[in-house]
Write a protein that holds these residues in place. Structure first.
Motif, PDB file in Angstrom:
ATOM      1  N   UNK A  67       0.395  14.917  35.818  1.00  0.00           N
ATOM      2  CA  UNK A  67      -0.215  14.943  34.481  1.00  0.00           C
ATOM      3  C   UNK A  67      -0.518  13.554  33.938  1.00  0.00           C
ATOM      4  N   UNK A  68       0.227  12.560  34.406  1.00  0.00           N
ATOM      5  CA  UNK A  68       0.007  11.181  33.955  1.00  0.00           C
ATOM      6  C   UNK A  68      -0.041  10.270  35.180  1.00  0.00           C
ATOM      7  N   UNK A  69      -1.080  10.399  35.998  1.00  0.00           N
ATOM      8  CA  UNK A  69      -1.113   9.661  37.271  1.00  0.00           C
ATOM      9  C   UNK A  69      -1.318   8.163  37.094  1.00  0.00           C
ATOM     10  N   UNK A  70      -0.779   7.408  38.024  1.00  0.00           N
ATOM     11  CA  UNK A  70      -1.027   5.968  38.091  1.00  0.00           C
ATOM     12  C   UNK A  70      -2.413   5.753  38.690  1.00  0.00           C
ATOM     13  N   UNK A  71      -3.233   4.984  37.988  1.00  0.00           N
ATOM     14  CA  UNK A  71      -4.603   4.772  38.457  1.00  0.00           C
ATOM     15  C   UNK A  71      -4.618   3.927  39.729  1.00  0.00           C
TER      16      UNK A  71
ATOM     17  N   UNK B 283       0.971  -5.828  32.555  1.00  0.00           N
ATOM     18  CA  UNK B 283      -0.053  -4.817  32.318  1.00  0.00           C
ATOM     19  C   UNK B 283      -1.302  -5.102  33.139  1.00  0.00           C
ATOM     20  N   UNK B 284      -1.831  -4.011  33.767  1.00  0.00           N
ATOM     21  CA  UNK B 284      -2.996  -4.209  34.629  1.00  0.00           C
ATOM     22  C   UNK B 284      -4.135  -3.225  34.380  1.00  0.00           C
ATOM     23  N   UNK B 285      -3.879  -2.115  33.648  1.00  0.00           N
ATOM     24  CA  UNK B 285      -4.954  -1.142  33.446  1.00  0.00           C
ATOM     25  C   UNK B 285      -4.705  -0.295  32.209  1.00  0.00           C
ATOM     26  N   UNK B 286      -5.274  -0.704  31.082  1.00  0.00           N
ATOM     27  CA  UNK B 286      -5.251   0.080  29.839  1.00  0.00           C
ATOM     28  C   UNK B 286      -3.886   0.706  29.552  1.00  0.00           C
ATOM     29  N   UNK B 287      -2.892  -0.105  29.423  1.00  0.00           N
ATOM     30  CA  UNK B 287      -1.560   0.385  29.066  1.00  0.00           C
ATOM     31  C   UNK B 287      -0.653   0.670  30.252  1.00  0.00           C
ATOM     32  N   UNK B 288      -1.214   0.740  31.461  1.00  0.00           N
ATOM     33  CA  UNK B 288      -0.366   0.914  32.647  1.00  0.00           C
ATOM     34  C   UNK B 288       0.121  -0.465  33.108  1.00  0.00           C
ATOM     35  N   UNK B 289       1.412  -0.505  33.459  1.00  0.00           N
ATOM     36  CA  UNK B 289       2.030  -1.791  33.800  1.00  0.00           C
ATOM     37  C   UNK B 289       3.041  -1.611  34.922  1.00  0.00           C
ATOM     38  N   UNK B 290       3.315  -2.703  35.612  1.00  0.00           N
ATOM     39  CA  UNK B 290       4.492  -2.795  36.483  1.00  0.00           C
ATOM     40  C   UNK B 290       5.640  -3.201  35.567  1.00  0.00           C
ATOM     41  N   UNK B 291       6.750  -2.449  35.570  1.00  0.00           N
ATOM     42  CA  UNK B 291       7.880  -2.837  34.711  1.00  0.00           C
ATOM     43  C   UNK B 291       9.181  -2.228  35.220  1.00  0.00           C
ATOM     44  N   UNK B 292      10.301  -2.774  34.740  1.00  0.00           N
ATOM     45  CA  UNK B 292      11.616  -2.231  35.084  1.00  0.00           C
ATOM     46  C   UNK B 292      11.818  -0.893  34.388  1.00  0.00           C
ATOM     47  N   UNK B 293      12.460   0.044  35.090  1.00  0.00           N
ATOM     48  CA  UNK B 293      12.774   1.352  34.516  1.00  0.00           C
ATOM     49  C   UNK B 293      14.242   1.673  34.737  1.00  0.00           C
ATOM     50  N   UNK B 294      14.987   1.781  33.640  1.00  0.00           N
ATOM     51  CA  UNK B 294      16.404   2.163  33.740  1.00  0.00           C
ATOM     52  C   UNK B 294      16.528   3.589  34.266  1.00  0.00           C
TER      53      UNK B 294
ATOM     54  N   UNK C 198       5.115   7.610  33.201  1.00  0.00           N
ATOM     55  CA  UNK C 198       3.966   8.164  32.462  1.00  0.00           C
ATOM     56  C   UNK C 198       2.671   7.517  32.938  1.00  0.00           C
ATOM     57  N   UNK C 199       2.700   6.955  34.140  1.00  0.00           N
ATOM     58  CA  UNK C 199       1.517   6.295  34.691  1.00  0.00           C
ATOM     59  C   UNK C 199       1.783   4.871  35.139  1.00  0.00           C
ATOM     60  N   UNK C 200       2.858   4.289  34.629  1.00  0.00           N
ATOM     61  CA  UNK C 200       3.195   2.925  35.010  1.00  0.00           C
ATOM     62  C   UNK C 200       3.801   2.893  36.417  1.00  0.00           C
ATOM     63  N   UNK C 201       3.923   1.682  36.949  1.00  0.00           N
ATOM     64  CA  UNK C 201       4.592   1.464  38.231  1.00  0.00           C
ATOM     65  C   UNK C 201       6.019   1.016  37.916  1.00  0.00           C
ATOM     66  N   UNK C 202       6.981   1.910  38.122  1.00  0.00           N
ATOM     67  CA  UNK C 202       8.384   1.625  37.812  1.00  0.00           C
ATOM     68  C   UNK C 202       9.057   0.859  38.948  1.00  0.00           C
ATOM     69  N   UNK C 203       9.880  -0.133  38.581  1.00  0.00           N
ATOM     70  CA  UNK C 203      10.712  -0.877  39.530  1.00  0.00           C
ATOM     71  C   UNK C 203      12.165  -0.659  39.125  1.00  0.00           C
ATOM     72  N   UNK C 204      13.081  -0.538  40.120  1.00  0.00           N
ATOM     73  CA  UNK C 204      14.483  -0.269  39.761  1.00  0.00           C
ATOM     74  C   UNK C 204      15.412  -1.457  39.957  1.00  0.00           C
TER      75      UNK C 204
END
Length: 206
Positions: free
Chosen positions: A124-128, A155-166, A178-184
């Motif tokens: 529903x919220x794919x990463x572009x 941030x690389x595409x209209x609100x989508x970003x590479x970021x840390x995700x707890x 929700x579309x971002x690229x999560x890193x752990x």
């Protein structure tokens, strides 16, 4: 099952192929070129038609040689093996992100400097996918839409970003972004954040 399929059966296929040494990465549930290659190898050894797709004969043969994968085998927490870099990743400074292997490789002039496990958005919220540039960065950020912390956002595409995700660190691949690229790996990402510059390339591919 064939190229382009994405479902729970494909994940089981990959886990079963992994049990007998034909698939050397964490199951993703997506049937891409690596899965097709693994199936061809399995078919060749068993003298079956090397189609790269799974018909009933291939599936039954695999079922007979493997056991039902455990939950840990279907969604392992171990680090993923890097994919072959997309050709667009071979020049300059680039975050090369593979959906198939679920990895991010930070590359400079075709050489991998560091790599990370990543996860992506849901159906529903794919990463572009495509080629982008880092538009802006924020060491501390909270999503204005979902109100969740996004440390070390690039941030690389209209609100989508590479970021840390707890959440990714805690639940692994049982969740999605929700579309971002999560890193752990927060500590490792902090180092990458300091290295990446606004304007550096981002390639998201299968």
């Amino acid at each position: 099952m064939k190229d382009g399929d994405e479902n729970a059966q494909v994940r089981e296929l990959q886990a079963r192929l992994r049990q007998i040494g034909y698939f050397d990465r964490a199951p993703t549930g997506f049937y891409g070129t690596m899965t097709g290659g693994a199936v061809k190898g399995f078919q060749k050894k068993r003298e079956l038609p090397q189609t790269g797709s799974v018909d009933e004969t291939t599936w039954q043969r695999l079922l007979g040689m493997t056991r039902k994968p455990t939950a840990a085998e279907l969604r392992p927490a171990t680090s993923n093996k890097l994919d072959t870099p997309d050709p667009r990743c071979m020049t300059g400074r680039v975050m090369c992100i593979s959906k198939e292997s679920r990895t991010l490789a930070w590359m400079i002039d075709g050489k991998v400097v560091s790599s990370f496990d990543v996860r992506f958005g849901s159906e529903n919220t794919p990463t572009r996918e495509g080629e982008f540039k880092v538009e802006w960065k924020a060491r501390e950020w909270t999503s204005t839409i979902y109100h969740t912390p996004m440390p070390y956002s690039m941030f690389f595409s209209r609100g989508q970003a590479v970021h840390y995700s707890a959440d990714f660190a805690a639940r692994g691949y049982n969740g999605a972004s929700h579309g971002c690229v999560n890193v752990r790996d927060k500590a490792k990402l902090a180092v990458l954040f300091d290295q990446v510059k606004v304007g550096d390339k981002v390639v998201v591919h299968w």
